[in-house]
Scaffold this motif. Structure first.
Motif, mmCIF file in Angstrom:
data_model
loop_
_atom_site.group_PDB
_atom_site.id
_atom_site.type_symbol
_atom_site.label_atom_id
_atom_site.label_comp_id
_atom_site.label_asym_id
_atom_site.label_seq_id
_atom_site.Cartn_x
_atom_site.Cartn_y
_atom_site.Cartn_z
ATOM 1 N N HIS A 1 0.809 -1.217 0.000
ATOM 2 C CA HIS A 1 0.000 0.000 0.000
ATOM 3 C C HIS A 1 0.840 1.263 0.000
ATOM 4 O O HIS A 1 0.384 2.319 -0.403
ATOM 5 N N ASN A 2 2.071 1.173 0.496
ATOM 6 C CA ASN A 2 2.925 2.357 0.541
ATOM 7 C C ASN A 2 3.767 2.392 -0.725
ATOM 8 O O ASN A 2 4.543 1.475 -0.977
ATOM 9 N N HIS A 3 3.627 3.434 -1.516
ATOM 10 C CA HIS A 3 4.415 3.526 -2.737
ATOM 11 C C HIS A 3 5.761 4.185 -2.485
ATOM 12 O O HIS A 3 6.772 3.783 -3.055
ATOM 13 N N HIS A 4 5.748 5.212 -1.639
ATOM 14 C CA HIS A 4 6.989 5.910 -1.325
ATOM 15 C C HIS A 4 6.943 6.315 0.138
ATOM 16 O O HIS A 4 5.993 6.969 0.571
ATOM 17 N N VAL A 5 7.956 5.905 0.871
ATOM 18 C CA VAL A 5 8.061 6.235 2.284
ATOM 19 C C VAL A 5 9.341 7.022 2.497
ATOM 20 O O VAL A 5 10.399 6.619 2.009
ATOM 21 N N ILE A 6 9.224 8.126 3.205
ATOM 22 C CA ILE A 6 10.399 8.958 3.506
ATOM 23 C C ILE A 6 10.545 9.016 5.021
ATOM 24 O O ILE A 6 9.605 9.395 5.723
ATOM 25 N N LEU A 7 11.721 8.624 5.488
ATOM 26 C CA LEU A 7 11.986 8.603 6.926
ATOM 27 C C LEU A 7 13.318 9.262 7.230
ATOM 28 O O LEU A 7 14.213 9.271 6.379
ATOM 29 N N SER A 8 13.451 9.752 8.426
ATOM 30 C CA SER A 8 14.735 10.231 8.915
ATOM 31 C C SER A 8 15.490 9.059 9.519
ATOM 32 O O SER A 8 14.875 8.077 9.975
ATOM 33 N N GLU A 9 16.798 9.157 9.509
ATOM 34 C CA GLU A 9 17.607 8.106 10.132
ATOM 35 C C GLU A 9 17.184 7.884 11.575
ATOM 36 O O GLU A 9 16.822 8.831 12.267
ATOM 37 N N ALA A 10 17.216 6.638 11.988
ATOM 38 C CA ALA A 10 16.849 6.180 13.339
ATOM 39 C C ALA A 10 15.354 6.008 13.526
ATOM 40 O O ALA A 10 14.925 5.498 14.569
ATOM 41 N N ALA A 11 14.566 6.420 12.550
ATOM 42 C CA ALA A 11 13.120 6.197 12.666
ATOM 43 C C ALA A 11 12.821 4.717 12.475
ATOM 44 O O ALA A 11 13.606 3.965 11.890
ATOM 45 N N SER A 12 11.669 4.312 12.969
ATOM 46 C CA SER A 12 11.256 2.916 12.788
ATOM 47 C C SER A 12 10.491 2.783 11.474
ATOM 48 O O SER A 12 9.853 3.721 10.998
ATOM 49 N N LEU A 13 10.591 1.581 10.908
ATOM 50 C CA LEU A 13 10.010 1.325 9.597
ATOM 51 C C LEU A 13 9.027 0.162 9.677
ATOM 52 O O LEU A 13 9.302 -0.853 10.328
ATOM 53 N N GLU A 14 7.892 0.328 9.026
ATOM 54 C CA GLU A 14 7.008 -0.806 8.783
ATOM 55 C C GLU A 14 6.409 -0.644 7.404
ATOM 56 O O GLU A 14 5.753 0.359 7.115
ATOM 57 N N LEU A 15 6.651 -1.617 6.555
ATOM 58 C CA LEU A 15 6.082 -1.627 5.208
ATOM 59 C C LEU A 15 5.038 -2.735 5.127
ATOM 60 O O LEU A 15 5.319 -3.883 5.482
ATOM 61 N N GLY A 16 3.878 -2.368 4.627
ATOM 62 C CA GLY A 16 2.789 -3.326 4.589
ATOM 63 C C GLY A 16 2.812 -4.198 3.345
ATOM 64 O O GLY A 16 3.230 -3.782 2.265
ATOM 65 N N CYS A 17 2.370 -5.450 3.521
ATOM 66 C CA CYS A 17 2.215 -6.376 2.408
ATOM 67 C C CYS A 17 1.037 -7.277 2.714
ATOM 68 O O CYS A 17 1.000 -7.924 3.771
ATOM 69 N N ASN A 18 0.098 -7.332 1.801
ATOM 70 C CA ASN A 18 -1.037 -8.243 1.919
ATOM 71 C C ASN A 18 -1.155 -9.043 0.626
ATOM 72 O O ASN A 18 -0.871 -8.536 -0.451
ATOM 73 N N TYR A 19 -1.564 -10.282 0.758
ATOM 74 C CA TYR A 19 -1.724 -11.115 -0.425
ATOM 75 C C TYR A 19 -3.106 -11.728 -0.389
ATOM 76 O O TYR A 19 -3.747 -11.809 0.660
ATOM 77 N N SER A 20 -3.553 -12.164 -1.536
ATOM 78 C CA SER A 20 -4.921 -12.671 -1.611
ATOM 79 C C SER A 20 -4.998 -14.115 -2.094
ATOM 80 O O SER A 20 -6.060 -14.573 -2.518
ATOM 81 N N TYR A 21 -3.875 -14.832 -2.025
ATOM 82 C CA TYR A 21 -3.893 -16.229 -2.473
ATOM 83 C C TYR A 21 -4.329 -17.140 -1.342
ATOM 84 O O TYR A 21 -3.923 -16.968 -0.211
ATOM 85 N N GLY A 22 -5.143 -18.139 -1.674
ATOM 86 C CA GLY A 22 -5.542 -19.135 -0.695
ATOM 87 C C GLY A 22 -4.530 -20.266 -0.678
ATOM 88 O O GLY A 22 -3.669 -20.364 -1.536
ATOM 89 N N GLY A 23 -4.606 -21.085 0.319
ATOM 90 C CA GLY A 23 -3.722 -22.238 0.381
ATOM 91 C C GLY A 23 -2.355 -21.886 0.941
ATOM 92 O O GLY A 23 -2.122 -20.789 1.443
ATOM 93 N N THR A 24 -1.451 -22.822 0.817
ATOM 94 C CA THR A 24 -0.115 -22.663 1.383
ATOM 95 C C THR A 24 0.734 -21.771 0.494
ATOM 96 O O THR A 24 0.768 -21.938 -0.724
ATOM 97 N N VAL A 25 1.395 -20.820 1.116
ATOM 98 C CA VAL A 25 2.262 -19.921 0.375
ATOM 99 C C VAL A 25 3.596 -19.780 1.085
ATOM 100 O O VAL A 25 3.703 -20.000 2.293
#
Lengths: 113, 120
Positions: free
Chosen positions: A7-31
């Protein structure tokens, strides 16, 4: 349609900041789940991967990701980013029994010194 | 151990021309993959070779794209004739033969630097 969403296309952070990048998938079954990173001028490199077991996986350079099955998510985290983390980050999914990877659109991270 | 290499790094051609991209996988890697990233979009799978055989070509966009891997070593991807929408970065990846891990097969894929194709 089956997909991988970052969902995040471009994230800008200062050094020492914490980072979390989101990822969601829509496949069923084992991945199997992956995060790849592409530093400026370099090729895609594997940052970390999840197959099974402990849903919290640790990768290189202090990165970690948590697989939450109920949310179909695999978010990437780092407690304190550095300027050298400036790169593009791709979440990818591999369906069990298949060999090809399905990628998200990527998140560009810019870390300001 | 040398990584995956791709040639050329950048190609600029006019619509209607032909371009051939080359990928040299890591030695001993039977699996070879082609992916493409159109600007601003996701990296999309094109096809998968196991040695010289096409295992899965479900991602090939149309018959203007032809991939070969004669002898099971390097691979070429030819676009003929090129169209504007073919512009993007073409990635190649390779991996060792499949192995079971956690009940599912997996190949860690190692990527090349990509070829940036610009069709004018």
């Amino acid at each position: 349609a089956q997909s991988v969403s970052q969902h995040n296309h471009h994230v800008i952070l200062s050094e020492a900041a914490s980072l979390e990048l989101g990822c969601n998938y829509s496949y069923g079954g084992t991945v199997n789940l992956f995060w790849y990173v592409q530093y400026p001028g370099q090729h895609l490199q594997l940052l970390l991967k999840y197959f099974s077991g402990d849903p919290l996986v640790k990768g290189i350079k202090g990165f970690e990701a948590e697989f939450i099955k109920s949310k179909f998510s695999f978010n990437l985290r780092k407690p304190s980013v550095q300027w050298s983390d400036t790169a593009e980050y791709f979440c990818a999914v591999n369906k069990a029994g298949a060999n090809n990877l399905f990628f998200g659109t990527g998140t560009r991270l810019t870390v300001i010194p | 151990e040398a990584g995956v290499t791709q040639f050329p790094s950048h190609s600029v051609i006019e619509k209607g021309q032909t371009v051939t991209l080359r990928c040299d996988p890591i030695s001993g890697h039977d699996n070879l993959y082609w992916y493409r990233r159109v600007m601003g979009k996701e990296i999309k799978f094109l096809l998968h070779f196991v040695k010289e055989s096409k295992q899965d070509e479900s991602g090939m966009p149309n018959n203007r794209f032809l991939a070969e891997r004669t002898g099971g070593t390097y691979s070429t991807l030819k676009v003929q004739p090129a169209e504007l929408e073919d512009s993007g970065v073409y990635f190649c990846a390779s991996s060792r033969p499949s192995r079971a891990s956690g009940g599912s097969s997996y190949n860690e894929q190692f990527f090349g630097p990509g070829t940036r194709l610009t069709v004018l």
